[in-house]
Write a protein that holds these residues in place. Sequence first.
Motif, PDB file in Angstrom:
ATOM      1  N   ARG A  52       0.828  -1.200   0.000  1.00  0.00           N
ATOM      2  CA  ARG A  52       0.000   0.000   0.000  1.00  0.00           C
ATOM      3  C   ARG A  52       0.870   1.261   0.000  1.00  0.00           C
ATOM      4  NH1 ARG A  52      -2.759  -1.262   4.262  1.00  0.00           N
ATOM      5  NH2 ARG A  52      -4.393  -2.454   3.213  1.00  0.00           N
ATOM      6  N   VAL A  87      -5.084   5.903  -3.515  1.00  0.00           N
ATOM      7  CA  VAL A  87      -5.369   4.700  -2.740  1.00  0.00           C
ATOM      8  C   VAL A  87      -6.627   4.917  -1.900  1.00  0.00           C
ATOM      9  CG1 VAL A  87      -4.520   3.096  -0.998  1.00  0.00           C
ATOM     10  CG2 VAL A  87      -2.936   4.043  -2.699  1.00  0.00           C
ATOM     11  N   ASP A 119      -8.598   2.459   0.405  1.00  0.00           N
ATOM     12  CA  ASP A 119      -8.488   1.080   0.885  1.00  0.00           C
ATOM     13  C   ASP A 119      -8.835   0.978   2.373  1.00  0.00           C
ATOM     14  OD1 ASP A 119      -8.055  -1.620   0.611  1.00  0.00           O
ATOM     15  OD2 ASP A 119      -5.903  -1.485   0.988  1.00  0.00           O
ATOM     16  N   TYR A 133     -13.597   1.835  -1.076  1.00  0.00           N
ATOM     17  CA  TYR A 133     -12.818   1.115  -2.073  1.00  0.00           C
ATOM     18  C   TYR A 133     -13.164   1.699  -3.436  1.00  0.00           C
ATOM     19  CZ  TYR A 133     -17.118  -1.403  -0.810  1.00  0.00           C
ATOM     20  OH  TYR A 133     -18.397  -1.707  -0.406  1.00  0.00           O
ATOM     21  N   GLY A 193      -7.597  -0.060  -4.459  1.00  0.00           N
ATOM     22  CA  GLY A 193      -7.892  -0.493  -3.099  1.00  0.00           C
ATOM     23  C   GLY A 193      -8.068  -2.000  -3.045  1.00  0.00           C
TER      24      GLY A 193
END
Length: 343
Positions: free
Chosen positions: A268, A279, A281, A288, A303
């Motif tokens: 990540r 991102v 996540d 997401y 994500g």
Amino acid sequence: MKENLQIAVVGATGVVGREVLAALYARDVPMEQVRAFGSERSKGLEVEYGEDTLEVELATPDAFKGVHLVLLATPAEASRTLAPAAQAAGAWVVDASPAFRGDGNVPLVLPGFNTEALGPGFTFKGRVVCLPGIVTSATVHLVEPLRRAFGVVRAQVTALMGASSAGVRGISELEKQTADLLSGREPEPQAFPHRVGFNLVPQVGGFMVNSPWTEEEGGWTLEAARLFAALGEVPVLAGTAVQVPTFHGHGLTVNVQLKKPGPVEQVRAALKTSPSLKVLDAPGERIYPMPMLVMADPAIHVGRVRAFPQAPEWVTLFASVDNAGRAAAQLVEAGLKLTERPS
């Protein structure tokens, strides 16, 4: 940007062409420096340019006299005719179609990945460059920070592609099929090999000759190999394209085999180093990527980052990309960069 630069947007009434005009307007390109071109069917129509409109001119091989930059948002067959003509007229040309992606004499350029190939320090034959497809573009941007951090062997992709991948015709067909099905009528497919409304079709475009792979899928492998070759390391990119009953945006499930295992937190963190990615996540909070979130956002959303305890070298993730908007942004960015080269 150079003063008095004349830019031709070809395919201006299409899904990507309209986004190209919007991207040029967002960059404050004066309307008098932009011309809109289209097919015989589109000639004389008006397209929006901010609060004003441009009249669509007929795109012919003789239409580019005095034009410095031609942005082709056209089908491959049109690009094969118009790109050489624009080059002969002295224009720089950026093509978003598959027409030249397999031609080693035409640079394959992805802004944000190998942008330097457009600059004056790189020489190449001719005045035409081409862009990779959007699935390739998004996946390469996803893979590259992982390649730098861990090394990458391969990436396997399942691309869920919205109807706009087939242009205005695809959007219109999905609209009609949805209305027909809700009214109890079974529609006849035309833009797609089977009905897309309330269905999934594991075929996008035609199949390659004597091959089980579609041209869309085969393009990912070829384009990624060309892009990564300059780095001396070529992760293999392959997968399946699925036509889905959404209008805009693509969703990508990507399984990546790393050369060395990477904990999810490190994966990540690596993804966050890329300016092309955003991102999202936090699945426990229902955060997401989804196509509805990515529209009008040039970033690729990523994500659902996961690893497999039984195979720690594999990670899987989900991404969304605004296919038309990103294609347009890449066309404009590449084109304006080209105009900085010596004439």
